[in-house]
Structure formats: structure tokens, C-alpha cells
Design a protein around this motif. Structure first.
Motif, PDB file in Angstrom:
ATOM      1  N   PRO A   1       0.819  -1.212   0.000  1.00  0.00           N
ATOM      2  CA  PRO A   1       0.000   0.000   0.000  1.00  0.00           C
ATOM      3  C   PRO A   1       0.853   1.262   0.000  1.00  0.00           C
ATOM      4  O   PRO A   1       1.923   1.313   0.596  1.00  0.00           O
ATOM      5  CB  PRO A   1      -0.805  -0.129   1.299  1.00  0.00           C
ATOM      6  CG  PRO A   1      -0.912  -1.605   1.513  1.00  0.00           C
ATOM      7  CD  PRO A   1       0.402  -2.174   1.044  1.00  0.00           C
ATOM      8  N   LEU A   2       0.396   2.275  -0.677  1.00  0.00           N
ATOM      9  CA  LEU A   2       1.057   3.557  -0.892  1.00  0.00           C
ATOM     10  C   LEU A   2       2.211   3.446  -1.878  1.00  0.00           C
ATOM     11  O   LEU A   2       2.246   4.141  -2.903  1.00  0.00           O
ATOM     12  CB  LEU A   2       1.575   4.163   0.424  1.00  0.00           C
ATOM     13  CG  LEU A   2       0.550   4.518   1.497  1.00  0.00           C
ATOM     14  CD1 LEU A   2       1.238   5.207   2.668  1.00  0.00           C
ATOM     15  CD2 LEU A   2      -0.554   5.385   0.963  1.00  0.00           C
ATOM     16  N   PHE A   3       3.162   2.572  -1.615  1.00  0.00           N
ATOM     17  CA  PHE A   3       4.367   2.513  -2.435  1.00  0.00           C
ATOM     18  C   PHE A   3       4.085   1.963  -3.830  1.00  0.00           C
ATOM     19  O   PHE A   3       4.731   2.361  -4.795  1.00  0.00           O
ATOM     20  CB  PHE A   3       5.450   1.694  -1.731  1.00  0.00           C
ATOM     21  CG  PHE A   3       5.960   2.343  -0.479  1.00  0.00           C
ATOM     22  CD1 PHE A   3       6.989   3.260  -0.528  1.00  0.00           C
ATOM     23  CD2 PHE A   3       5.390   2.047   0.751  1.00  0.00           C
ATOM     24  CE1 PHE A   3       7.454   3.876   0.628  1.00  0.00           C
ATOM     25  CE2 PHE A   3       5.842   2.657   1.910  1.00  0.00           C
ATOM     26  CZ  PHE A   3       6.876   3.578   1.855  1.00  0.00           C
ATOM     27  N   SER A   4       3.136   1.043  -3.954  1.00  0.00           N
ATOM     28  CA  SER A   4       2.813   0.509  -5.274  1.00  0.00           C
ATOM     29  C   SER A   4       2.223   1.596  -6.167  1.00  0.00           C
ATOM     30  O   SER A   4       2.393   1.571  -7.385  1.00  0.00           O
ATOM     31  CB  SER A   4       1.846  -0.669  -5.152  1.00  0.00           C
ATOM     32  OG  SER A   4       0.653  -0.268  -4.509  1.00  0.00           O
ATOM     33  N   MET A   5       1.538   2.563  -5.577  1.00  0.00           N
ATOM     34  CA  MET A   5       0.974   3.668  -6.347  1.00  0.00           C
ATOM     35  C   MET A   5       2.067   4.582  -6.885  1.00  0.00           C
ATOM     36  O   MET A   5       1.915   5.197  -7.945  1.00  0.00           O
ATOM     37  CB  MET A   5       0.004   4.455  -5.468  1.00  0.00           C
ATOM     38  CG  MET A   5      -0.720   5.574  -6.190  1.00  0.00           C
ATOM     39  SD  MET A   5      -2.042   6.313  -5.192  1.00  0.00           S
ATOM     40  CE  MET A   5      -1.128   6.929  -3.785  1.00  0.00           C
TER      41      MET A   5
ATOM     42  N   ASP B   1       5.084   4.423   7.533  1.00  0.00           N
ATOM     43  CA  ASP B   1       5.015   4.140   6.094  1.00  0.00           C
ATOM     44  C   ASP B   1       4.561   5.364   5.315  1.00  0.00           C
ATOM     45  O   ASP B   1       5.048   5.636   4.212  1.00  0.00           O
ATOM     46  CB  ASP B   1       4.061   2.977   5.835  1.00  0.00           C
ATOM     47  CG  ASP B   1       4.751   1.620   5.939  1.00  0.00           C
ATOM     48  OD1 ASP B   1       5.993   1.600   6.060  1.00  0.00           O
ATOM     49  OD2 ASP B   1       4.055   0.586   5.902  1.00  0.00           O
ATOM     50  N   VAL B   2       3.598   6.109   5.875  1.00  0.00           N
ATOM     51  CA  VAL B   2       3.136   7.329   5.204  1.00  0.00           C
ATOM     52  C   VAL B   2       4.292   8.314   5.065  1.00  0.00           C
ATOM     53  O   VAL B   2       4.518   8.891   3.993  1.00  0.00           O
ATOM     54  CB  VAL B   2       1.969   7.985   5.972  1.00  0.00           C
ATOM     55  CG1 VAL B   2       1.604   9.323   5.332  1.00  0.00           C
ATOM     56  CG2 VAL B   2       0.751   7.073   5.992  1.00  0.00           C
ATOM     57  N   ALA B   3       5.052   8.501   6.140  1.00  0.00           N
ATOM     58  CA  ALA B   3       6.177   9.438   6.116  1.00  0.00           C
ATOM     59  C   ALA B   3       7.229   9.009   5.097  1.00  0.00           C
ATOM     60  O   ALA B   3       7.764   9.833   4.347  1.00  0.00           O
ATOM     61  CB  ALA B   3       6.797   9.542   7.508  1.00  0.00           C
ATOM     62  N   ARG B   4       7.524   7.715   5.042  1.00  0.00           N
ATOM     63  CA  ARG B   4       8.521   7.227   4.084  1.00  0.00           C
ATOM     64  C   ARG B   4       8.006   7.354   2.651  1.00  0.00           C
ATOM     65  O   ARG B   4       8.775   7.650   1.725  1.00  0.00           O
ATOM     66  CB  ARG B   4       8.885   5.771   4.406  1.00  0.00           C
ATOM     67  CG  ARG B   4       9.808   5.641   5.622  1.00  0.00           C
ATOM     68  CD  ARG B   4      10.267   4.211   5.818  1.00  0.00           C
ATOM     69  NE  ARG B   4       9.198   3.375   6.347  1.00  0.00           N
ATOM     70  CZ  ARG B   4       8.948   3.231   7.644  1.00  0.00           C
ATOM     71  NH1 ARG B   4       9.673   3.880   8.530  1.00  0.00           N
ATOM     72  NH2 ARG B   4       7.966   2.437   8.058  1.00  0.00           N
ATOM     73  N   ALA B   5       6.706   7.137   2.455  1.00  0.00           N
ATOM     74  CA  ALA B   5       6.131   7.282   1.115  1.00  0.00           C
ATOM     75  C   ALA B   5       6.171   8.738   0.667  1.00  0.00           C
ATOM     76  O   ALA B   5       6.420   9.027  -0.515  1.00  0.00           O
ATOM     77  CB  ALA B   5       4.698   6.757   1.096  1.00  0.00           C
TER      78      ALA B   5
END
Length: 277
Positions: A119-123, A146-150
Motif C-alpha cells: 500500500p502507498l508505495f505501489s501507487m 510508512d506514510v512518512a517514508r512514502a
């Protein structure tokens, strides 16, 4: 060879149509995130792109022996790969319909994709320079880390922009008295960010307020911003304010309104503008 001034430019010189990418984190897109994406897309004619992500981690978990799931009624049953995929496919169809209804109502060009991955990164695989990627900061299915890293990957590696929806509190970016606050960290990138923010405010009919924040404490800055009751915050994604990845999500949640982080390098555009003047 003569050129007809009224003729359409050849395809290779036509302006690139930027995208606004929105991920569905469950059966439906976050209504707040989709509303904000639509408000951003309308004035610039961007294409709205929706993503339904099949979480690869859950598929891997389903392949493990004794993996189970608990329903809302409290029933415990095996986590089956085939059933999980069928559920996702049904949810993806529902999500696309909802996404299409919103985009069509706004008269926007749109597309919808189903991806399998993280999630997030695949986008981010679809994002390009100066696209806008929409993240819901307080998503129930994605950790703040994960949000911060994305966000960092989008703004630093791809040079895309990120719209953090933050709170679920309703924000109308296009209302007549809406205020856009741009954080000016007093750097050359900050100057470019302010210029881009003013352009965006003009397109949306918003009031643009520049807030100097060099060496500002993030907690104090968040409180100052809250008192201004803005509809949108604009900042440079590479600002010293966000030197740590977690600063982005902390600030977004603290102020309770959407944050647009510029990731694209805009100093060249500013220099060209000054040269023309």
C-alpha cells in the motif's frame, strides 16, 4: 516552411497532462481524500487516477499454515487466499464505480487501476514529476511511518507533489473566503514554493498568506497555523522543517487541514521568470 498560427501544436510539444493519484485503502476511496483531489484537479485540468491495491502482505500471510481472520461478528475462520482475492475483486469494482461517479460529476478525465503490492508505495510506480499523490495521513491500514517514508520517496525520489489530507474534517478549498497559507522557510526553494503557491491560490480564487518560518519550532508553528484557520497549507517537501520523515505526518495531524508538499524543483522556473522581467 510556414507555420499556421491557428494550427494545433504537434503532439510532441503539447503540454503534458499531469495526474492526481488517489489510493483506495479499503472498499471505497476515502471520501475526504477524493473530494480534495477533485478540488485540486479541476482548476489545472489534471487527470484523476484511482488505485485499488491488493495488499501483497496479506496474500503472503494467507499462504502460511494456521493463518486466520476474525469477522465483525467475532467468527474465526481460516484466511484463504482465493476468498481474499475474490473479495478484493468485488471491492475494486465497487470502488471504481464510486470513483468514476465523482470524476464524471466534476467533468474530469480519469482512469482506474488495480495493483498488487505494498500500500502507498505501489501507487508511486505510476507517479511522475509534478504529479500530485494523495495520501490519507490517518489511514487505518497504513502506519504513520510508512506514510512518512512514502512522502519522502514521492517528493525526493520522484519529484512529485504530495497532498496529505490529514484530518477528516471537511475542508472546502474553493470556497470564496478560503485561505491558503504557504510556509516560507526563507530559502531559494522556499521562494519558488511561495511563487507556485500564489499561482495555485489565484487559480482556486483563494487568499494566499505567506508565513515566514525559518528555524521555527514545528509544534509552535502548528499552533500558529491552526489559529489562521486555513483551508490548505503549502510547503516545500525538502524544507528544513521536515528534516525528519516523521515531522511531515506529525505536522499534518497537528494542524488538522490538508497539506500540499511540493517535491518538484521549481527554481529554474522562477529564474526564467525573473530573467524575462
Amino acid at each position: 516552411m510556414t507555420l499556421d498560427a491557428n494550427a494545433s501544436p504537434p503532439p510532441q510539444v503539447k503540454k503534458k497532462l499531469h495526474k492526481i493519484l488517489v489510493e483506495a485503502v479499503n472498499a471505497m476511496p476515502e471520501a475526504h481524500a477524493l473530494e480534495l483531489a477533485t478540488q485540486m484537479a479541476e482548476p489545472v485540468g489534471a487527470r484523476l487516477v484511482g488505485f485499488f491495491v491488493e495488499n501483497q502482505a496479506l496474500i503472503d500471510l494467507a499462504d502460511l499454515p494456521f493463518a486466520s481472520e476474525i469477522s465483525f461478528s467475532g467468527t474465526l475462520r481460516p484466511l484463504e487466499r482465493e476468498r481474499l482475492i475474490r473479495q478484493w475483486r468485488g471491492q475494486a469494482i465497487q470502488t471504481e464505480k464510486a470513483f468514476a461517479a465523482v470524476a464524471n460529476a466534476a467533468g474530469l478525465d480519469w482512469s482506474f487501476e488495480v495493483r498488487r503490492g505494498r500500500p502507498l508505495f505501489s501507487m508511486l510506480e505510476e507517479a511522475e514529476r509534478e504529479d500530485v499523490v494523495v495520501f490519507h495521513t490517518s489511514s487505518r491500514l497504513t502506519t504513520l511511518g510508512d506514510v512518512a517514508r512514502a512522502v519522502r520517496a514521492a517528493t525526493s525520489d520522484i519529484n512529485a507533489d504530495v497532498l496529505l489530507t490529514g484530518s477528516t474534517r471537511r475542508q472546502i478549498i474553493g470556497r470564496a473566503d478560503a485561505t491558503l497559507v504557504v510556509l516560507d522557510d526563507m530559502t531559494s526553494r522556499g521562494e519558488a514554493c511561495c511563487h507556485a503557491a500564489k499561482t495555485l491560490a489565484e487559480k482556486r480564487g483563494m487568499i494566499c498568506v505567506s508565513l515566514p518560518c525559518r528555524n521555527a519550532d514545528l509544534v509552535d508553528l502548528a499552533e500558529q497555523v491552526r489559529q489562521m484557520h486555513p483551508a490548505l497549507i503549502v510547503a516545500d517537501g525538502a524544507s528544513p522543517l521536515f528534516v525528519k520523515d516523521k515531522n511531515v505526518t506529525t505536522f499534518s495531524l497537528a494542524i488538522g487541514c490538508p497539506v500540499l508538499l511540493f517535491g518538484s524543483e521549481r527554481r529554474i522556473k522562477i529564474s526564467e521568470k525573473h530573467a524575462q522581467n
